[in-house]
Write an enzyme that holds these catalytic residues in place. Structure first.
Site, PDB file in Angstrom:
ATOM      1  N   LYS A 138       1.026  -1.282   0.121  1.00 60.66           N
ATOM      2  CA  LYS A 138      -0.182   0.039  -0.053  1.00 60.66           C
ATOM      3  C   LYS A 138       0.502   1.502   0.290  1.00 60.66           C
ATOM      4  CE  LYS A 138      -2.198  -1.109   3.762  1.00 60.66           C
ATOM      5  NZ  LYS A 138      -2.862  -0.463   5.163  1.00 60.66           N
ATOM      6  N   LYS A 169      -7.167  -6.603  -1.181  1.00 64.10           N
ATOM      7  CA  LYS A 169      -8.027  -5.282   0.157  1.00 64.10           C
ATOM      8  C   LYS A 169      -8.790  -5.002  -0.857  1.00 64.10           C
ATOM      9  CE  LYS A 169      -5.564  -5.348   3.360  1.00 64.10           C
ATOM     10  NZ  LYS A 169      -4.628  -4.501   4.416  1.00 64.10           N
TER      11      LYS A 169
END
Length: 241
Positions: free
Chosen positions: A27, A89
Site C-alpha cells: 500500500k 484488499k
C-alpha cells in the site's frame, strides 16, 4: 499465534520486512488508509518477494473508494489481481448499508480472492459483517481511516471487536485487525486472538509515511510472539446481545 502483517510501499521495504513478517501487504500510506500503489510497482515488489521467499502471502490494496463506486472498484480489483498478489484488499466504507451490501456481493465473485476491510472509525455494522461471513471471502479485516484519531481500540469497543472476530471464525474465515496499532495494544490483541494483526506506523521511525525500520519490526514481532504464546490463550468470546 497472532501473525504479523507488515504494510510496505516498495521493494526496499518489502525486502526489509519479509524476514520478520508473516504477511506482506502493499500500500501507499501517503495516499490514505488503503492507498493503492502504481500497478507496475506492485508487480515489481511481487516479483522480488517471490524470488526471496516464494511462500509469503502477499496482499495489495486498491485505494480508498466509497462503496458506491462499483465499476471503478471492479476495474481496480481486476487490475491489482493481475499483478500476481494472493489477495486484494478492498475497503468497505462510505455510502449506506445498501451500497455496502451490493459491494460485497460483487466482490464475492472476484478473482483472485478479495479480503473486505471494514473501515470502523464509526464502529462496525454487524448486518454488513454477517453478510460478509456468509459469502466466500477467505478473510475479513477491521481497520480505521483516520490514523490521527487514535487506534482501532479507540474507535470500536472491545466487545464489538470480540464479536467481529468470533463471527469470522465461526464462518471459517481468517480475521485480521489493524488501525494505528502499536506495542501498547498487544495485550488487547492477545485477548481477542485474531489470526493476524496489521501494522504500519509502529514499524516506522516517525509517522506511518516514513520509511519502514527493520529494527522496529523485529522488536514488534518478538513482542507479539511473547504476548501470544502458542496455546497460551483462548479467544475472548462475547455473544451478541
Amino acid at each position: 499465534m497472532i501473525r504479523l502483517l507488515a504494510s510496505v510501499r516498495d521493494v526496499a521495504e518489502a525486502v526489509a520486512a519479509v524476514g520478520g513478517a508473516d504477511f506482506i501487504d502493499l500500500k501507499e500510506p501517503r495516499a490514505g488508509a488503503l492507498g493503492g500503489l502504481p500497478h507496475a510497482r506492485v508487480r515489481e515488489v511481487v516479483a522480488a518477494l517471490r524470488h526471496i521467499r516464494p511462500d509469503v502471502p502477499i496482499s495489495a490494496t486498491i485505494g480508498d473508494h466509497p462503496a458506491e463506486e462499483l465499476a471503478r472498484i471492479d476495474a481496480l480489483v481486476a487490475a491489482v489481481g493481475n499483478c500476481g498478489v494472493d489477495y486484494v484488499k478492498v475497503g468497505v466504507a462510505g455510502g449506506n448499508a445498501q451500497a455496502q451490501h451490493a459491494l460485497l456481493e460483487r466482490l464475492a465473485a472476484a478473482a483472485p480472492a478479495v479480503v473486505p476491510v471494514f473501515i470502523a472509525d464509526r464502529g462496525l455494522d454487524f448486518d454488513v459483517v454477517e453478510q460478509a461471513c456468509r459469502l466466500p471471502f477467505p478473510a475479513l479485516m477491521a481497520d480505521t481511516e483516520d490514523k490521527r484519531a487514535g487506534s482501532l481500540f479507540d474507535c470500536v469497543a472491545v466487545a464489538d471487536l470480540a464479536r467481529f472476530v468470533a463471527l469470522a471464525h465461526r464462518a471459517g474465515k481468517l480475521v485480521g485487525l489493524s488501525g494505528a496499532l502499536r506495542e501498547e495494544h498487544l495485550p488487547d490483541l492477545a485477548a481477542l486472538v485474531p489470526d493476524f494483526a496489521g501494522f504500519r506506523g509502529a514499524l516506522c521511525e516517525g509517522t506511518r509515511e516514513a520509511k519502514l525500520a527493520p529494527g522496529r519490526l523485529a522488536r514488534l514481532r518478538d513482542a507479539l510472539r511473547a504476548a501470544t504464546p502458542i496455546g497460551g490463550r483462548e479467544p475472548m468470546l462475547i455473544e451478541p446481545s
